[in-house]
Write a protein that holds these residues in place. Structure first.
Motif, PDB file in Angstrom:
ATOM      1  N   MET A   1       0.624  -1.724  -0.019  1.00 48.12           N
ATOM      2  CA  MET A   1      -0.410  -0.174   0.397  1.00 48.12           C
ATOM      3  C   MET A   1       0.633   1.675   0.708  1.00 48.12           C
ATOM      4  O   MET A   1       0.602   2.210  -0.670  1.00 48.12           O
ATOM      5  CB  MET A   1      -1.246  -0.310   1.405  1.00 48.12           C
ATOM      6  CG  MET A   1      -2.078  -1.067   1.234  1.00 48.12           C
ATOM      7  SD  MET A   1      -3.738  -0.567   0.157  1.00 48.12           S
ATOM      8  CE  MET A   1      -3.786   1.019   0.410  1.00 48.12           C
ATOM      9  N   MET A   2       2.161   1.076   1.453  1.00 51.46           N
ATOM     10  CA  MET A   2       2.871   2.481   0.739  1.00 51.46           C
ATOM     11  C   MET A   2       3.059   2.507  -0.377  1.00 51.46           C
ATOM     12  O   MET A   2       3.557   3.418  -1.021  1.00 51.46           O
ATOM     13  CB  MET A   2       3.789   2.261   2.212  1.00 51.46           C
ATOM     14  CG  MET A   2       3.133   2.764   3.472  1.00 51.46           C
ATOM     15  SD  MET A   2       2.071   3.758   3.935  1.00 51.46           S
ATOM     16  CE  MET A   2       3.179   4.595   4.184  1.00 51.46           C
TER      17      MET A   2
ATOM     18  N   VAL B   1       0.354   5.279  -1.632  1.00 47.04           N
ATOM     19  CA  VAL B   1       0.474   6.668  -0.497  1.00 47.04           C
ATOM     20  C   VAL B   1       1.707   7.710  -1.060  1.00 47.04           C
ATOM     21  O   VAL B   1       2.246   8.745  -1.498  1.00 47.04           O
ATOM     22  CB  VAL B   1       0.911   5.977   0.979  1.00 47.04           C
ATOM     23  CG1 VAL B   1       1.107   7.510   1.438  1.00 47.04           C
ATOM     24  CG2 VAL B   1      -0.573   5.187   1.309  1.00 47.04           C
ATOM     25  N   ILE B   2       3.014   6.753  -1.698  1.00 46.75           N
ATOM     26  CA  ILE B   2       4.179   7.158  -2.503  1.00 46.75           C
ATOM     27  C   ILE B   2       4.162   8.161  -2.934  1.00 46.75           C
ATOM     28  O   ILE B   2       4.623   9.391  -3.683  1.00 46.75           O
ATOM     29  CB  ILE B   2       5.614   6.615  -2.301  1.00 46.75           C
ATOM     30  CG1 ILE B   2       5.717   5.608  -0.947  1.00 46.75           C
ATOM     31  CG2 ILE B   2       6.324   7.196  -3.117  1.00 46.75           C
ATOM     32  CD1 ILE B   2       7.179   4.803  -1.163  1.00 46.75           C
ATOM     33  N   THR B   3       3.181   7.235  -4.078  1.00 45.99           N
ATOM     34  CA  THR B   3       3.216   8.256  -5.501  1.00 45.99           C
ATOM     35  C   THR B   3       2.023   9.554  -5.473  1.00 45.99           C
ATOM     36  O   THR B   3       2.264  10.544  -5.691  1.00 45.99           O
ATOM     37  CB  THR B   3       1.720   7.404  -6.969  1.00 45.99           C
ATOM     38  OG1 THR B   3       1.426   7.100  -5.623  1.00 45.99           O
ATOM     39  CG2 THR B   3       3.009   6.078  -7.117  1.00 45.99           C
ATOM     40  N   GLN B   4       1.589   9.599  -4.522  1.00 45.19           N
ATOM     41  CA  GLN B   4      -0.084  10.655  -3.774  1.00 45.19           C
ATOM     42  C   GLN B   4       1.549  11.391  -3.076  1.00 45.19           C
ATOM     43  O   GLN B   4       0.948  12.719  -3.552  1.00 45.19           O
ATOM     44  CB  GLN B   4      -0.655   9.477  -2.887  1.00 45.19           C
ATOM     45  CG  GLN B   4      -1.588   9.573  -3.653  1.00 45.19           C
ATOM     46  CD  GLN B   4      -2.625  10.069  -5.106  1.00 45.19           C
ATOM     47  OE1 GLN B   4      -2.686  11.176  -4.484  1.00 45.19           O
ATOM     48  NE2 GLN B   4      -2.610  10.050  -5.947  1.00 45.19           N
ATOM     49  N   VAL B   5       2.380  11.087  -2.539  1.00 48.34           N
ATOM     50  CA  VAL B   5       3.268  12.080  -1.997  1.00 48.34           C
ATOM     51  C   VAL B   5       3.777  12.860  -3.198  1.00 48.34           C
ATOM     52  O   VAL B   5       4.101  14.125  -2.774  1.00 48.34           O
ATOM     53  CB  VAL B   5       3.963  11.173  -0.490  1.00 48.34           C
ATOM     54  CG1 VAL B   5       5.226  12.475  -0.232  1.00 48.34           C
ATOM     55  CG2 VAL B   5       3.664  11.203   0.288  1.00 48.34           C
TER      56      VAL B   5
ATOM     57  N   GLN C   1      12.128  13.670   3.692  1.00 46.83           N
ATOM     58  CA  GLN C   1      12.133  12.897   4.973  1.00 46.83           C
ATOM     59  C   GLN C   1      10.167  12.092   4.708  1.00 46.83           C
ATOM     60  O   GLN C   1       9.993  11.299   5.698  1.00 46.83           O
ATOM     61  CB  GLN C   1      11.543  14.408   5.261  1.00 46.83           C
ATOM     62  CG  GLN C   1      13.057  14.903   6.029  1.00 46.83           C
ATOM     63  CD  GLN C   1      12.268  15.761   6.581  1.00 46.83           C
ATOM     64  OE1 GLN C   1      11.918  16.489   6.912  1.00 46.83           O
ATOM     65  NE2 GLN C   1      13.658  16.027   7.060  1.00 46.83           N
ATOM     66  N   LEU C   2       9.844  12.977   3.893  1.00 48.46           N
ATOM     67  CA  LEU C   2       8.113  11.968   3.702  1.00 48.46           C
ATOM     68  C   LEU C   2       7.988  10.506   3.475  1.00 48.46           C
ATOM     69  O   LEU C   2       7.312   9.503   3.906  1.00 48.46           O
ATOM     70  CB  LEU C   2       7.494  13.084   3.083  1.00 48.46           C
ATOM     71  CG  LEU C   2       6.384  14.007   3.755  1.00 48.46           C
ATOM     72  CD1 LEU C   2       6.290  14.816   2.456  1.00 48.46           C
ATOM     73  CD2 LEU C   2       5.742  13.494   4.806  1.00 48.46           C
ATOM     74  N   LEU C   3       9.275  10.497   2.717  1.00 47.54           N
ATOM     75  CA  LEU C   3       9.041   9.045   1.499  1.00 47.54           C
ATOM     76  C   LEU C   3       9.777   8.254   2.504  1.00 47.54           C
ATOM     77  O   LEU C   3      10.272   6.804   2.606  1.00 47.54           O
ATOM     78  CB  LEU C   3      10.204   9.203   0.423  1.00 47.54           C
ATOM     79  CG  LEU C   3       9.416  10.285  -0.487  1.00 47.54           C
ATOM     80  CD1 LEU C   3      10.883  10.585  -2.330  1.00 47.54           C
ATOM     81  CD2 LEU C   3       8.242   8.989  -1.101  1.00 47.54           C
ATOM     82  N   ILE C   4      10.807   9.018   3.660  1.00 47.45           N
ATOM     83  CA  ILE C   4      11.522   8.047   4.460  1.00 47.45           C
ATOM     84  C   ILE C   4      10.732   7.485   5.644  1.00 47.45           C
ATOM     85  O   ILE C   4      10.281   6.534   5.753  1.00 47.45           O
ATOM     86  CB  ILE C   4      12.862   8.852   5.437  1.00 47.45           C
ATOM     87  CG1 ILE C   4      14.118   8.901   4.379  1.00 47.45           C
ATOM     88  CG2 ILE C   4      13.658   7.928   6.359  1.00 47.45           C
ATOM     89  CD1 ILE C   4      14.518   9.971   4.939  1.00 47.45           C
ATOM     90  N   LEU C   5       9.609   7.849   6.135  1.00 48.67           N
ATOM     91  CA  LEU C   5       8.439   7.925   6.610  1.00 48.67           C
ATOM     92  C   LEU C   5       7.511   7.198   6.234  1.00 48.67           C
ATOM     93  O   LEU C   5       7.194   5.838   6.541  1.00 48.67           O
ATOM     94  CB  LEU C   5       7.950   9.013   7.291  1.00 48.67           C
ATOM     95  CG  LEU C   5       6.343   9.067   8.163  1.00 48.67           C
ATOM     96  CD1 LEU C   5       6.407   7.932   9.106  1.00 48.67           C
ATOM     97  CD2 LEU C   5       5.058   9.876   8.088  1.00 48.67           C
ATOM     98  N   CYS C   6       6.924   6.492   4.559  1.00 48.69           N
ATOM     99  CA  CYS C   6       6.511   5.812   3.971  1.00 48.69           C
ATOM    100  C   CYS C   6       7.352   4.944   4.458  1.00 48.69           C
ATOM    101  O   CYS C   6       7.307   3.520   4.061  1.00 48.69           O
ATOM    102  CB  CYS C   6       6.738   6.913   2.757  1.00 48.69           C
ATOM    103  SG  CYS C   6       5.184   7.934   2.419  1.00 48.69           S
TER     104      CYS C   6
END
Length: 118
Positions: free
Chosen positions: A1-2, A6-10, A27-32
């Motif tokens: 899912m991530m 999620v990553i493509t949306q981010v 940072q958001l990609l690291i969180l994902c």
């Protein structure tokens, strides 16, 4: 899912015009990535626990089901133990190995169910 959603949306929703934008995106990609690995580990442990719990019942059955039960104990305990000891990485090859092993057990249970053995 991530990784898939999620990553493509981010990536599509965050601006990339300044250095600060790029840093916050990183940072958001690291969180994902952390969330992806956490959910993968949780999934492996929970699927393994399900296999072990069903295997306990199979061990009380007839010979063929008992054999699958012994195999299920190995398949259920091995991935969870490997994760706990840090010897299993849930990258693509590692997750593929887990899914293949668990699929063999699932197919075996399916055969037993179709034959009416369990």
């Amino acid at each position: 899912m991530m990784s898939g959603f999620v990553i493509t949306q981010v990536a599509s929703l965050t601006p990339h015009s300044t250095e600060a934008d790029l840093q916050s995106s990183a940072q958001l990609l690291i969180l994902c990535r952390v969330l992806n690995q956490t959910f993968a580990s949780l999934g492996v442990v929970l699927m393994s626990a399900g296999i072990v719990l069903w295997t306990i019942d199979l061990l009380r059955s007839r010979q063929l089901a008992r054999l699958l039960g012994v195999f299920g104990l190995l398949i259920g305990l091995l991935p969870a133990a490997a994760l706990a000891f840090g010897t299993l990485r849930l990258d693509v090859p590692g997750m593929t190995q887990v899914v293949l092993l668990q699929s063999v057990w699932n197919i075996g249970v399916g055969v037993l169910l179709i034959r009416g053995i369990v």
